[in-house]
Design a protein around this motif. Structure first.
Motif, PDB file in Angstrom:
ATOM      1  N   GLY A 160       0.677  -1.317  -0.133  1.00  0.00           N
ATOM      2  CA  GLY A 160       0.251  -0.046  -0.232  1.00  0.00           C
ATOM      3  C   GLY A 160       0.749   1.322   0.014  1.00  0.00           C
ATOM      4  N   ILE A 161       1.918   1.241   0.740  1.00  0.00           N
ATOM      5  CA  ILE A 161       2.973   2.433   0.908  1.00  0.00           C
ATOM      6  C   ILE A 161       3.380   2.692  -0.199  1.00  0.00           C
ATOM      7  N   GLU A 162       3.904   1.889  -1.080  1.00  0.00           N
ATOM      8  CA  GLU A 162       4.791   2.126  -2.370  1.00  0.00           C
ATOM      9  C   GLU A 162       3.869   2.915  -3.276  1.00  0.00           C
ATOM     10  N   HIS A 163       2.674   3.003  -3.228  1.00  0.00           N
ATOM     11  CA  HIS A 163       1.918   3.811  -4.221  1.00  0.00           C
ATOM     12  C   HIS A 163       1.615   5.375  -3.915  1.00  0.00           C
ATOM     13  N   HIS A 164       2.358   5.355  -2.558  1.00  0.00           N
ATOM     14  CA  HIS A 164       1.704   6.840  -2.016  1.00  0.00           C
ATOM     15  C   HIS A 164       2.722   7.560  -1.482  1.00  0.00           C
ATOM     16  N   VAL A 165       3.962   7.284  -1.968  1.00  0.00           N
ATOM     17  CA  VAL A 165       5.161   7.689  -1.209  1.00  0.00           C
ATOM     18  C   VAL A 165       6.041   8.828  -2.345  1.00  0.00           C
ATOM     19  N   SER A 166       6.224   9.877  -2.070  1.00  0.00           N
ATOM     20  CA  SER A 166       6.997  10.720  -2.833  1.00  0.00           C
ATOM     21  C   SER A 166       8.371  10.344  -3.102  1.00  0.00           C
ATOM     22  N   GLU A 167       8.995  10.812  -4.201  1.00  0.00           N
ATOM     23  CA  GLU A 167      10.500  10.527  -4.607  1.00  0.00           C
ATOM     24  C   GLU A 167      11.275  11.036  -3.401  1.00  0.00           C
ATOM     25  N   GLU A 168      10.870  12.156  -2.711  1.00  0.00           N
ATOM     26  CA  GLU A 168      11.790  12.645  -1.688  1.00  0.00           C
ATOM     27  C   GLU A 168      11.779  12.059  -0.394  1.00  0.00           C
ATOM     28  N   THR A 169      10.394  11.254  -0.134  1.00  0.00           N
ATOM     29  CA  THR A 169      10.387  10.444   0.875  1.00  0.00           C
ATOM     30  C   THR A 169      11.207   9.106   0.721  1.00  0.00           C
ATOM     31  N   LEU A 170      11.092   8.543  -0.511  1.00  0.00           N
ATOM     32  CA  LEU A 170      11.655   7.425  -0.905  1.00  0.00           C
ATOM     33  C   LEU A 170      13.396   7.466  -0.705  1.00  0.00           C
TER      34      LEU A 170
ATOM     35  N   VAL B 126      15.050   9.518   1.344  1.00  0.00           N
ATOM     36  CA  VAL B 126      15.146   9.555   2.723  1.00  0.00           C
ATOM     37  C   VAL B 126      15.094   8.145   3.158  1.00  0.00           C
ATOM     38  N   PHE B 127      13.922   7.351   2.789  1.00  0.00           N
ATOM     39  CA  PHE B 127      13.899   5.973   3.262  1.00  0.00           C
ATOM     40  C   PHE B 127      15.160   5.094   2.826  1.00  0.00           C
ATOM     41  N   HIS B 128      15.532   5.507   1.686  1.00  0.00           N
ATOM     42  CA  HIS B 128      16.974   4.558   1.130  1.00  0.00           C
ATOM     43  C   HIS B 128      17.995   4.975   1.955  1.00  0.00           C
ATOM     44  N   ALA B 129      18.355   6.409   2.372  1.00  0.00           N
ATOM     45  CA  ALA B 129      19.278   6.898   2.804  1.00  0.00           C
ATOM     46  C   ALA B 129      19.426   6.284   4.328  1.00  0.00           C
ATOM     47  N   PHE B 130      18.368   6.512   4.947  1.00  0.00           N
ATOM     48  CA  PHE B 130      18.268   5.720   6.637  1.00  0.00           C
ATOM     49  C   PHE B 130      18.485   4.304   6.388  1.00  0.00           C
ATOM     50  N   THR B 131      17.810   3.646   5.292  1.00  0.00           N
ATOM     51  CA  THR B 131      18.389   1.884   5.175  1.00  0.00           C
ATOM     52  C   THR B 131      19.794   2.054   5.048  1.00  0.00           C
ATOM     53  N   LYS B 132      20.324   2.732   4.081  1.00  0.00           N
ATOM     54  CA  LYS B 132      21.840   2.532   3.816  1.00  0.00           C
ATOM     55  C   LYS B 132      22.514   2.825   5.183  1.00  0.00           C
ATOM     56  N   GLU B 133      22.191   3.961   5.713  1.00  0.00           N
ATOM     57  CA  GLU B 133      23.186   4.356   6.802  1.00  0.00           C
ATOM     58  C   GLU B 133      22.876   3.364   7.932  1.00  0.00           C
ATOM     59  N   ARG B 134      21.933   2.856   8.170  1.00  0.00           N
ATOM     60  CA  ARG B 134      21.750   1.770   9.276  1.00  0.00           C
ATOM     61  C   ARG B 134      22.614   0.643   8.996  1.00  0.00           C
ATOM     62  N   ALA B 135      22.575   0.275   7.611  1.00  0.00           N
ATOM     63  CA  ALA B 135      23.265  -1.091   7.295  1.00  0.00           C
ATOM     64  C   ALA B 135      24.740  -0.882   7.346  1.00  0.00           C
ATOM     65  N   GLU B 136      25.324   0.431   7.128  1.00  0.00           N
ATOM     66  CA  GLU B 136      26.597   0.681   7.212  1.00  0.00           C
ATOM     67  C   GLU B 136      27.232   0.844   8.646  1.00  0.00           C
TER      68      GLU B 136
END
Length: 177
Positions: free
Chosen positions: A154-164, A166-176
């Motif tokens: 559900g979320i994937e259809h309603h999230v902006s590129e900006e939010t995506l 940030v999600f990606h950067a957060f996930t990448k930062e947590r993994a590193e």
């Protein structure tokens, strides 16, 4: 408030805990949010229009993403498999496949499997990436893989590129980190 309480009648201890969490979350949402109140009518209308637009593209995105997945897994995508995976009827699939044809996203000949056009492949890949980013973000927050996959639909259809981003950067930062 009575409406909130009426939704919180537990059938078991587990149901009680889930209902209490739901009611606590719902009561938090009923508190006045100054940011929401300060939005202009044009800003609110723009937000609602974005949601309506996302709803219109959901079906298309779900279909091309599933068709690409079926082609990858089975070498072909057939309407009967699409209906089964989406939990819809064959006539619904036929109607939606016709729309995808009109939009130039698929090629379909009678009694043949469905193929994605280049545009369809690009959209499917973009949807797959967006889905993975949302799932990875939810898992990084501590959501189980199973629930994250479900919620991401559900979320994937309603999230902006900006939010995506940030999600990606957060996930990448947590993994590193």
């Amino acid at each position: 408030m009575w409406l909130l309480l009426s939704r919180c009648q537990p059938a078991s201890l587990q149901a009680y805990r889930e209902a209490k969490l739901t009611c606590d979350l719902m009561s938090d949402m009923t508190e006045t949010d100054e940011n929401a109140l300060s939005r202009s009518p044009d800003e609110q209308a723009s937000g609602f229009e974005a949601v309506r637009t996302a709803h219109q593209s959901e079906m298309i995105e779900d279909y091309v993403e599933l068709i690409a997945e079926l082609i990858h897994l089975n070498g072909a995508a057939r309407p009967v498999e699409i209906a089964e995976r989406l939990g819809v009827t064959q006539p619904t699939v036929s109607k939606n496949l016709n729309r995808l044809k009109r939009e130039g996203l698929i090629l379909q000949e009678p009694y043949r499997s469905i193929r994605l056009t280049e545009e369809g492949r690009q959209l499917a890949e973009a949807c797959r990436k967006r889905h993975r980013i949302v799932v990875d973000f939810l898992v990084a927050l501590g959501i189980s893989q199973e629930v994250a996959e479900y919620d991401a639909e559900g979320i994937e259809h309603h999230v902006s590129e900006e939010t995506l981003a940030v999600f990606h950067a957060f996930t990448k930062e947590r993994a590193e980190g």
